[in-house]
Design a protein around this motif. Structure first.
Motif, PDB file in Angstrom:
ATOM      1  N   ASN A 100      -2.499   3.826  15.157  1.00  0.00           N
ATOM      2  CA  ASN A 100      -3.826   4.595  14.945  1.00  0.00           C
ATOM      3  C   ASN A 100      -4.439   4.920  13.640  1.00  0.00           C
ATOM      4  O   ASN A 100      -5.662   5.530  13.356  1.00  0.00           O
ATOM      5  N   SER A 101      -3.576   4.557  12.826  1.00  0.00           N
ATOM      6  CA  SER A 101      -3.815   5.238  11.381  1.00  0.00           C
ATOM      7  C   SER A 101      -2.814   4.395  10.330  1.00  0.00           C
ATOM      8  O   SER A 101      -1.830   3.888  10.862  1.00  0.00           O
ATOM      9  N   GLY A 102      -3.017   4.503   9.104  1.00  0.00           N
ATOM     10  CA  GLY A 102      -2.122   3.920   8.083  1.00  0.00           C
ATOM     11  C   GLY A 102      -0.671   4.745   8.025  1.00  0.00           C
ATOM     12  O   GLY A 102       0.455   3.853   8.311  1.00  0.00           O
ATOM     13  N   ALA A 103      -0.835   5.746   8.189  1.00  0.00           N
ATOM     14  CA  ALA A 103       0.434   6.583   8.360  1.00  0.00           C
ATOM     15  C   ALA A 103       1.408   6.298   9.443  1.00  0.00           C
ATOM     16  O   ALA A 103       2.594   6.017   9.357  1.00  0.00           O
ATOM     17  N   GLU A 104       0.918   6.256  10.739  1.00  0.00           N
ATOM     18  CA  GLU A 104       1.348   5.764  11.792  1.00  0.00           C
ATOM     19  C   GLU A 104       1.972   4.251  11.844  1.00  0.00           C
ATOM     20  O   GLU A 104       3.124   4.033  12.241  1.00  0.00           O
ATOM     21  N   ALA A 105       1.087   3.423  11.032  1.00  0.00           N
ATOM     22  CA  ALA A 105       1.695   2.035  10.962  1.00  0.00           C
ATOM     23  C   ALA A 105       2.970   2.004   9.962  1.00  0.00           C
ATOM     24  O   ALA A 105       3.823   1.182  10.379  1.00  0.00           O
ATOM     25  N   ASN A 106       2.978   3.004   9.113  1.00  0.00           N
ATOM     26  CA  ASN A 106       4.208   3.052   8.106  1.00  0.00           C
ATOM     27  C   ASN A 106       5.423   3.725   8.857  1.00  0.00           C
ATOM     28  O   ASN A 106       6.267   3.343   8.635  1.00  0.00           O
ATOM     29  N   GLU A 107       5.012   4.711   9.602  1.00  0.00           N
ATOM     30  CA  GLU A 107       6.115   5.247  10.419  1.00  0.00           C
ATOM     31  C   GLU A 107       6.532   4.035  11.510  1.00  0.00           C
ATOM     32  O   GLU A 107       8.015   4.110  11.428  1.00  0.00           O
ATOM     33  N   SER A 134       3.843   6.023  -5.699  1.00  0.00           N
ATOM     34  CA  SER A 134       3.142   5.244  -4.582  1.00  0.00           C
ATOM     35  C   SER A 134       2.359   6.213  -3.368  1.00  0.00           C
ATOM     36  O   SER A 134       2.638   7.559  -3.575  1.00  0.00           O
ATOM     37  N   PHE A 135       1.783   5.721  -2.457  1.00  0.00           N
ATOM     38  CA  PHE A 135       1.296   6.479  -1.363  1.00  0.00           C
ATOM     39  C   PHE A 135       1.409   5.796  -0.207  1.00  0.00           C
ATOM     40  O   PHE A 135       0.827   4.860   0.086  1.00  0.00           O
ATOM     41  N   HIS A 136       1.854   6.595   0.753  1.00  0.00           N
ATOM     42  CA  HIS A 136       2.186   6.040   2.136  1.00  0.00           C
ATOM     43  C   HIS A 136       1.688   6.782   3.431  1.00  0.00           C
ATOM     44  O   HIS A 136       1.932   6.316   4.516  1.00  0.00           O
ATOM     45  N   GLY A 137       1.014   7.993   3.026  1.00  0.00           N
ATOM     46  CA  GLY A 137       0.526   8.756   4.155  1.00  0.00           C
ATOM     47  C   GLY A 137       0.910  10.276   3.960  1.00  0.00           C
ATOM     48  O   GLY A 137       1.630  10.544   3.299  1.00  0.00           O
ATOM     49  N   ARG A 138       0.449  10.900   5.298  1.00  0.00           N
ATOM     50  CA  ARG A 138       0.625  12.431   5.319  1.00  0.00           C
ATOM     51  C   ARG A 138       1.432  12.688   6.415  1.00  0.00           C
ATOM     52  O   ARG A 138       1.515  13.971   6.786  1.00  0.00           O
ATOM     53  N   ILE A 185       6.785  -1.285  -0.533  1.00  0.00           N
ATOM     54  CA  ILE A 185       5.787  -1.231  -1.806  1.00  0.00           C
ATOM     55  C   ILE A 185       4.392  -1.462  -1.444  1.00  0.00           C
ATOM     56  O   ILE A 185       4.052  -1.831  -0.133  1.00  0.00           O
ATOM     57  N   GLU A 186       3.623  -0.919  -2.309  1.00  0.00           N
ATOM     58  CA  GLU A 186       1.943  -1.251  -2.006  1.00  0.00           C
ATOM     59  C   GLU A 186       1.889  -2.184  -3.319  1.00  0.00           C
ATOM     60  O   GLU A 186       2.493  -1.927  -4.304  1.00  0.00           O
ATOM     61  N   LEU A 187       1.380  -3.331  -3.185  1.00  0.00           N
ATOM     62  CA  LEU A 187       0.985  -4.425  -4.059  1.00  0.00           C
ATOM     63  C   LEU A 187      -0.169  -3.767  -5.282  1.00  0.00           C
ATOM     64  O   LEU A 187      -0.072  -4.361  -6.337  1.00  0.00           O
ATOM     65  N   GLY A 190      -2.907   2.093  -4.576  1.00  0.00           N
ATOM     66  CA  GLY A 190      -4.400   2.568  -4.561  1.00  0.00           C
ATOM     67  C   GLY A 190      -4.532   4.096  -5.045  1.00  0.00           C
ATOM     68  O   GLY A 190      -5.378   4.299  -5.894  1.00  0.00           O
ATOM     69  N   GLU A 191      -4.002   4.923  -4.160  1.00  0.00           N
ATOM     70  CA  GLU A 191      -4.228   6.414  -4.576  1.00  0.00           C
ATOM     71  C   GLU A 191      -3.525   6.639  -5.825  1.00  0.00           C
ATOM     72  O   GLU A 191      -3.936   7.510  -6.531  1.00  0.00           O
ATOM     73  N   GLY A 192      -2.467   5.862  -6.258  1.00  0.00           N
ATOM     74  CA  GLY A 192      -1.721   6.031  -7.471  1.00  0.00           C
ATOM     75  C   GLY A 192      -2.721   5.808  -8.895  1.00  0.00           C
ATOM     76  O   GLY A 192      -2.096   5.601  -9.921  1.00  0.00           O
ATOM     77  N   VAL A 218       5.806  -4.314   3.095  1.00  0.00           N
ATOM     78  CA  VAL A 218       4.405  -4.099   2.036  1.00  0.00           C
ATOM     79  C   VAL A 218       3.286  -3.478   2.706  1.00  0.00           C
ATOM     80  O   VAL A 218       3.133  -3.638   4.049  1.00  0.00           O
ATOM     81  N   ASP A 219       3.094  -2.516   2.197  1.00  0.00           N
ATOM     82  CA  ASP A 219       1.935  -1.412   2.809  1.00  0.00           C
ATOM     83  C   ASP A 219       0.726  -1.970   2.286  1.00  0.00           C
ATOM     84  O   ASP A 219       0.267  -1.755   1.212  1.00  0.00           O
ATOM     85  N   GLU A 220      -0.195  -2.574   3.307  1.00  0.00           N
ATOM     86  CA  GLU A 220      -1.266  -3.043   2.734  1.00  0.00           C
ATOM     87  C   GLU A 220      -2.653  -2.384   3.658  1.00  0.00           C
ATOM     88  O   GLU A 220      -3.563  -2.910   3.718  1.00  0.00           O
ATOM     89  N   VAL A 221      -2.273  -1.072   3.786  1.00  0.00           N
ATOM     90  CA  VAL A 221      -3.371  -0.401   4.304  1.00  0.00           C
ATOM     91  C   VAL A 221      -4.487  -0.048   3.623  1.00  0.00           C
ATOM     92  O   VAL A 221      -5.788  -0.122   4.387  1.00  0.00           O
ATOM     93  N   GLN A 222      -4.349  -0.183   2.408  1.00  0.00           N
ATOM     94  CA  GLN A 222      -5.695  -0.304   1.585  1.00  0.00           C
ATOM     95  C   GLN A 222      -6.020  -1.603   0.901  1.00  0.00           C
ATOM     96  O   GLN A 222      -7.337  -2.012   0.958  1.00  0.00           O
ATOM     97  N   THR A 223      -4.973  -2.452   0.700  1.00  0.00           N
ATOM     98  CA  THR A 223      -5.281  -3.658   0.006  1.00  0.00           C
ATOM     99  C   THR A 223      -5.721  -4.637   1.083  1.00  0.00           C
ATOM    100  O   THR A 223      -6.069  -5.722   0.639  1.00  0.00           O
ATOM    101  N   ALA A 247      -4.414  -1.069   8.210  1.00  0.00           N
ATOM    102  CA  ALA A 247      -5.176   0.324   8.713  1.00  0.00           C
ATOM    103  C   ALA A 247      -6.495   0.157   8.061  1.00  0.00           C
ATOM    104  O   ALA A 247      -7.459  -0.862   8.425  1.00  0.00           O
ATOM    105  N   LYS A 248      -6.854   1.069   7.168  1.00  0.00           N
ATOM    106  CA  LYS A 248      -8.117   1.402   6.659  1.00  0.00           C
ATOM    107  C   LYS A 248      -9.289   0.286   7.208  1.00  0.00           C
ATOM    108  O   LYS A 248     -10.067   0.485   8.157  1.00  0.00           O
ATOM    109  N   GLY A 249      -9.388  -0.885   6.605  1.00  0.00           N
ATOM    110  CA  GLY A 249     -10.501  -1.533   6.872  1.00  0.00           C
ATOM    111  C   GLY A 249     -10.298  -2.555   8.252  1.00  0.00           C
ATOM    112  O   GLY A 249     -11.342  -3.472   8.177  1.00  0.00           O
TER     113      GLY A 249
HETATM  114  C1  LIG Z   1      -4.536   5.550   3.091  1.00  0.00           C
HETATM  115  C2  LIG Z   1      -3.304   5.062   3.042  1.00  0.00           C
HETATM  116  C3  LIG Z   1      -2.215   5.372   3.761  1.00  0.00           C
HETATM  117  C4  LIG Z   1      -2.420   6.225   4.900  1.00  0.00           C
HETATM  118  O1  LIG Z   1      -3.316   5.895   5.928  1.00  0.00           O
HETATM  119  P1  LIG Z   1      -3.755   6.789   6.798  1.00  0.00           P
HETATM  120  O2  LIG Z   1      -4.853   6.143   8.058  1.00  0.00           O
HETATM  121  O3  LIG Z   1      -4.889   8.003   6.109  1.00  0.00           O
HETATM  122  O4  LIG Z   1      -2.900   7.638   7.618  1.00  0.00           O
HETATM  123  C5  LIG Z   1      -1.025   4.677   3.667  1.00  0.00           C
HETATM  124  N1  LIG Z   1      -0.847   4.006   2.875  1.00  0.00           N
HETATM  125  C6  LIG Z   1      -1.651   3.515   1.802  1.00  0.00           C
HETATM  126  C7  LIG Z   1      -1.356   2.439   0.915  1.00  0.00           C
HETATM  127  C8  LIG Z   1      -2.969   4.144   1.861  1.00  0.00           C
HETATM  128  O5  LIG Z   1      -4.017   3.595   0.913  1.00  0.00           O
END
Ligand SMILES: *Cc1c(COP(=O)(O)O)cnc(C)c1O
Length: 388
Positions: A100-107, A134-138, A185-187, A190-192, A218-223, A247-249
Motif C-alpha cells: 500500500n505504500s513505498g515504505a511497505e514495498a521496501n519492507e 538515501s531515503f527509503h521510508g518511515r 539504492i535509489e538511482l 529524491g528526498e536527498g 532498486v528503490d524506484e518509489v519516486q523515480t 509506489a508513488k506514481g
Molecule cells: C517516498 C519514498 C518512499 C516512501 O514511500 P511512502 O509511500 O511514503 O511510504 C520510499 N523510497 C523513496 C525513494 C521515496 O521517494
C-alpha cells in the motif's frame, strides 16, 4: 474553528503544512478553498502521474468501485493480476507483490532479500548496504535503511543489519562483508536533493553484486512509472535489479505499493511468509492499470523532451545556480533560500516542492508546454523580485 484550527486540534502534528486548503483540481491545475488556481509542479510528490482527477483515472476508479471494492487476498481478483502482468511486461521483472505504500514495498524487499539469503546460505547473512543520503521510508526498517542521521533519533533501538556507504563503488565494496545479502539504492536520490547516481558506479555495482550473489534492490518509489523518462530508471542505466520497489506514481493518486521480483527472487516468498490486508485492492489496481497502460514509448519520449526543455529554461534563469535530475524529476539550486522560493511561488499560484536545499519540480507526466512556460515564468519572477 476554521480548517487550519481544526487540523491543528484533531490531526497529529507530523506535517508542517502550507496555509492552503485545496478543494478540487483538474490535470495540472489545483484550486483552493478561496477559488484561487495554482499550476501544479509537484504532483503531490510525484504521485498524480496524469494530474489531478484525470478523466481516465476517475473512470477506472469509479468503474471498478461500482463492480467490486474489496475482497481480501484470500480470493482472486482481475485488476490485481492484470496490473501485475503489465508491470512484468514493462519492467523485465518476473513477479509482483502488492502493498500500500513505498515504505511497505521496501519492507517486502528487505524481507525478501533476507529470506533469499537464509534459504540459500542459512543464518547470519543478513546485512543490507544502503547509501548515505538515501531515503527509503518511515517504518522502523525503512528509517533504519535510510542513510541520513536525522532519521536515526528518538526511536531506539533501530534494526540490526544495515550498513551505510557513500555513493561510489569503492565505498560500497569496502562495506561488503560475508554477512552482506543485498545492496539497496535509489538511482536518483529524491528526498536527498534530486541527485542522480553516476552510471559507471551503478553498472560496476550491478556486475559486482551479480558475481557475488548479493541482491541488488532498486528503490524506484519516486523515480518509477515514467518519472525519469524511462518506465523504471534502471532501464536507462542498462541494469536489471533483483528486486524493484514502486509506489508513488503507480496508481496516479491512490495508495499502492509494488515489490517486483526478478528470476532469482520470484519464488522466495511462500505461503504466509508475507502478506497484507489491503495490498492489491481492486480499485487501486484498476487505477494502476489506467496509469501504467498509458506509459508507452511516446509518453516516455515526451517526458525526456519536457525534462530537457525545463532544465534548459531553468538554467537560463537569473538566480538559478544548478539543475539536476532525470526526466521530469528536477532539482534546482537557487540563490534565494529554498523555503522562501517555495512560499513565494505558492503566493503567486505555483506549487513547487523542496528537497534538502533545492527546489524540487515533478509535474504531471503529461503537463502541457503552455503550463510549463507559465510556471517557469512565475518562478523567474520569484527568483528575481527583491523584498523591500
Ligand atoms: C517516498 C519514498 C518512499 C516512501 O514511500 P511512502 O509511500 O511514503 O511510504 C520510499 N523510497 C523513496 C525513494 C521515496 O521517494
Amino acid at each position: 474553528m476554521n480548517i487550519f484550527e481544526k487540523d491543528q486540534k484533531y490531526i497529529a502534528s507530523t506535517y508542517k503544512r502550507k496555509e492552503v486548503c485545496f478543494v478540487s483540481g483538474k490535470k495540472s491545475i489545483l484550486t483552493d478553498s478561496k477559488g484561487k488556481n495554482y499550476i501544479d509542479f509537484g504532483s503531490g510528490i510525484a504521485v498524480s502521474s496524469f494530474g489531478i482527477s484525470d478523466n481516465n483515472l476517475v473512470d477506472a476508479i469509479s468503474g471498478q468501485a461500482r463492480l467490486l471494492t474489496h475482497t481480501s487476498n484470500h480470493y482472486y481478483t482481475l485488476p490485481q493480476v492484470e496490473l501485475a502482468e503489465l508491470l512484468v511486461e514493462k519492467s523485465g521483472m518476473s513477479k509482483v507483490f502488492f502493498g500500500n505504500s513505498g515504505a511497505e514495498a521496501n519492507e517486502a524487499a528487505i524481507k525478501c532479500a533476507r529470506k533469499y539469503s537464509f534459504d540459500k546460505y542459512g543464518e547470519g547473512r543478513y546485512e543490507i548496504i544502503t547509501l548515505v543520503n538515501s531515503f527509503h521510508g518511515r517504518t522502523m526498517a525503512t528509517i533504519t535503511a535510510t542513510g541520513q542521521d536525522v532519521f536515526h533519533q528518538y526511536f531506539n533501538p533501530f534494526l540490526e543489519g544495515f550498513v551505510y556507504a557513500a555513493a561510489d563503488f569503492e565505498s560500497v565494496k569496502n562495506a561488503i562483508t560475508a554477512k552482506t545479502c543485498a545492496v539497496m539504492i535509489e538511482l536518483v536520490q529524491g528526498e536527498g536533493g534530486v541527485i542522480a547516481l553516476d552510471k559507471t558506479f551503478v553498472t560496476n555495482l550491478a556486475s559486482f553484486c551479480k558475481e557475488n550473489d548479493i541482491l541488488l534492490i532498486v528503490d524506484e518509489v519516486q523515480t518509477g512509472i515514467g518519472r525519469s523518462g524511462w518506465f523504471y530508471a534502471y532501464q536507462g542505466y542498462g541494469i536489471l535489479p533483483d528486486i524493484v520497489t514502486s509506489a508513488k506514481g503507480l496508481a496516479g493518486g491512490l495508495p499502492i505499493g509494488a515489490t517486483l521480483f526478478g528470476e532469482k527472487t520470484k519464488d522466495v516468498f511462500t505461503f504466509s511468509t508475507h502478506g497484507t490486508t489491503f495490498g492489491g485492492n481492486p480499485v487501486c489496481c484498476a487505477a494502476g492499470y489506467s496509469v501504467v497502460s498509458r506509459i508507452d514509448d511516446n509518453l516516455l519520449e515526451s517526458v525526456k523532451d519536457k525534462g530537457n526543455y525545463m532544465k534548459e529554461k531553468l538554467l537560463a534563469l537569473k538566480g538559478v545556480e544548478s539543475v539536476t535530475g532525470l526526466g521530469l524529476m528536477i532539482g534546482v539550486l537557487t540563490t534565494k533560500p529554498v523555503a522562501e522560493v517555495v512560499d513565494s511561488c505558492q503566493k503567486k499560484g505555483l506549487i513547487v516542492l523542496s528537497a534538502k536545499n533545492k527546489v524540487r519540480i515533478m509535474p504531471a507526466l503529461d503537463i502541457t508546454y503552455d503550463l510549463i512556460d507559465k510556471g517557469i515564468e512565475i518562478l523567474n519572477e520569484v527568483l528575481n523580485e527583491t523584498f523591500a
